[in-house]
Write an enzyme that holds these catalytic residues in place. Sequence first.
Site, PDB file in Angstrom:
ATOM      1  N   GLY A   1       0.824  -1.204   0.000  1.00  0.00           N
ATOM      2  CA  GLY A   1       0.000   0.000   0.000  1.00  0.00           C
ATOM      3  C   GLY A   1       0.855   1.249   0.000  1.00  0.00           C
ATOM      4  O   GLY A   1       2.043   1.208  -0.312  1.00  0.00           O
ATOM      5  N   ASN A   2       0.240   2.381   0.355  1.00  0.00           N
ATOM      6  CA  ASN A   2       0.978   3.646   0.446  1.00  0.00           C
ATOM      7  C   ASN A   2       0.390   4.472   1.576  1.00  0.00           C
ATOM      8  O   ASN A   2      -0.546   4.046   2.255  1.00  0.00           O
ATOM      9  CB  ASN A   2       0.946   4.395  -0.891  1.00  0.00           C
ATOM     10  CG  ASN A   2      -0.468   4.655  -1.374  1.00  0.00           C
ATOM     11  OD1 ASN A   2      -1.258   5.324  -0.703  1.00  0.00           O
ATOM     12  ND2 ASN A   2      -0.812   4.115  -2.545  1.00  0.00           N
ATOM     13  N   TYR A   3       0.934   5.667   1.762  1.00  0.00           N
ATOM     14  CA  TYR A   3       0.583   6.483   2.929  1.00  0.00           C
ATOM     15  C   TYR A   3      -0.578   7.431   2.698  1.00  0.00           C
ATOM     16  O   TYR A   3      -0.872   8.271   3.543  1.00  0.00           O
ATOM     17  CB  TYR A   3       1.797   7.301   3.373  1.00  0.00           C
ATOM     18  CG  TYR A   3       2.951   6.470   3.878  1.00  0.00           C
ATOM     19  CD1 TYR A   3       2.833   5.708   5.033  1.00  0.00           C
ATOM     20  CD2 TYR A   3       4.166   6.446   3.196  1.00  0.00           C
ATOM     21  CE1 TYR A   3       3.884   4.948   5.504  1.00  0.00           C
ATOM     22  CE2 TYR A   3       5.230   5.697   3.648  1.00  0.00           C
ATOM     23  CZ  TYR A   3       5.085   4.939   4.805  1.00  0.00           C
ATOM     24  OH  TYR A   3       6.128   4.186   5.260  1.00  0.00           O
ATOM     25  N   SER A   4      -1.277   7.331   1.578  1.00  0.00           N
ATOM     26  CA  SER A   4      -2.361   8.272   1.297  1.00  0.00           C
ATOM     27  C   SER A   4      -3.455   8.192   2.360  1.00  0.00           C
ATOM     28  O   SER A   4      -3.911   7.113   2.725  1.00  0.00           O
ATOM     29  CB  SER A   4      -2.971   7.983  -0.081  1.00  0.00           C
ATOM     30  OG  SER A   4      -4.099   8.801  -0.298  1.00  0.00           O
TER      31      SER A   4
ATOM     32  N   ALA B   1      -4.206   7.628  -4.764  1.00  0.00           N
ATOM     33  CA  ALA B   1      -2.840   7.116  -4.899  1.00  0.00           C
ATOM     34  C   ALA B   1      -2.948   5.624  -5.221  1.00  0.00           C
ATOM     35  O   ALA B   1      -2.991   4.782  -4.321  1.00  0.00           O
ATOM     36  CB  ALA B   1      -2.057   7.348  -3.611  1.00  0.00           C
TER      37      ALA B   1
END
Length: 408
Positions: free
Chosen positions: A214-217, A283
Amino acid sequence: MNTTLQGKHIVLGITGSIAAYKSCLIIRQLIRAGAEVQVVITPAGKEFITPITLSALTSKPVVSEFFAQRDGTWHSHVQLGLWADAMLIAPATASTIGKMAHGIADNMLLTTYLSMKAPVFVAPAMDLDMYAHPTTQENLQTLRRHGVSIIEPGTGFLASHLEGKGRMEEPEKIVEVLEKFFSHAAADTVTDGKTVLITAGPTYEKIDPVRFIGNYSSGKMGLALVDECLRRGMRVELVLGPVSQTVEAKPGLNVTRVESALQMYEASMALFPKADAAILCAAVADFTPETTADQKLKREGDALVLRLQPTRDIAAALGEAKRPGQVLAGFALETNDEQAHAEQKLERKNLDFIVLNSLRDEGAGFRTDTNKVTIIRRDHTCKAYPLKPKAEVARDIVDVLCETFQTL
């Protein structure tokens, strides 16, 4: 004089600040621009400027107390809230800002604010130490979250940083902010009833039942865009990845929740044909595991090798499917050669404009309440904006969306 303020009803709130004398200049400029002004003043405000002066300028009795002193007539803050096209509090002291932020209604001005149906603008006025104090800054942030526009001193536009602030913004600059607001409101008629697709948040690409890529969005930027589009009369189809924020049900808003990039692609492709525009703020993962384990992977050996495959490119697919009259906007989060990469993406994916931000800019990017963007249009003209709260960045982006509709 024909201006965007012609015929507008403005409630001007005045508080107990040494800058209260500048309210006379604000009144004169508003009336010269064709506005009708009703002053509501706090008891402390009357220590700095007399109601007689203000009444002479506005040709209206000044409202200060809940009841008129002579005959007991009740001043209805509710009626003022319905009458106004905008409320401006200038000057606004730290005390009044704190009370507004916490819903304290101990005078006529504050009860009028709490009853206000129209947009509210606040021009702080205090010494720099009070302005920079964490409590004051937290109170200003609270007001922003409640939709109040803060006209910060020394900027002439809606901003979010300090840099020598404290004094109230100059009257002509304050009036310019109101004129710009109503100018945008007039332009917003082009978006009334239009449907915009907005993607927001991250995507999670499963490795096994308990792990993902995943990502930090946080989805904050996308949700700010949702609120701004709804405020301007648009319907919103929100395709939302896994975020921690609660999204309240609102008229005109339909939410499709997804987890993976594939789910976001499928939802976007299904919704885009009926939309007038799309703003792709999510994102989205560029890669996803080739296989997903049915059971939790155990620690075995020294290394785990994952084979990744590209995800479906949502922006490129919508750009290919875009019909005449539709507007397509994307985001580019870059860490190097930012503008060159954003312009390439703009062309490659057939976007009408692209919003560029960089992780190198402090206060911008993931998990922040602020953002610093550059908007690049189809003709490669671009405009860089200062660091602002994401709610204000959303206004800038939707302004460009409205302008793009007008050029089609």
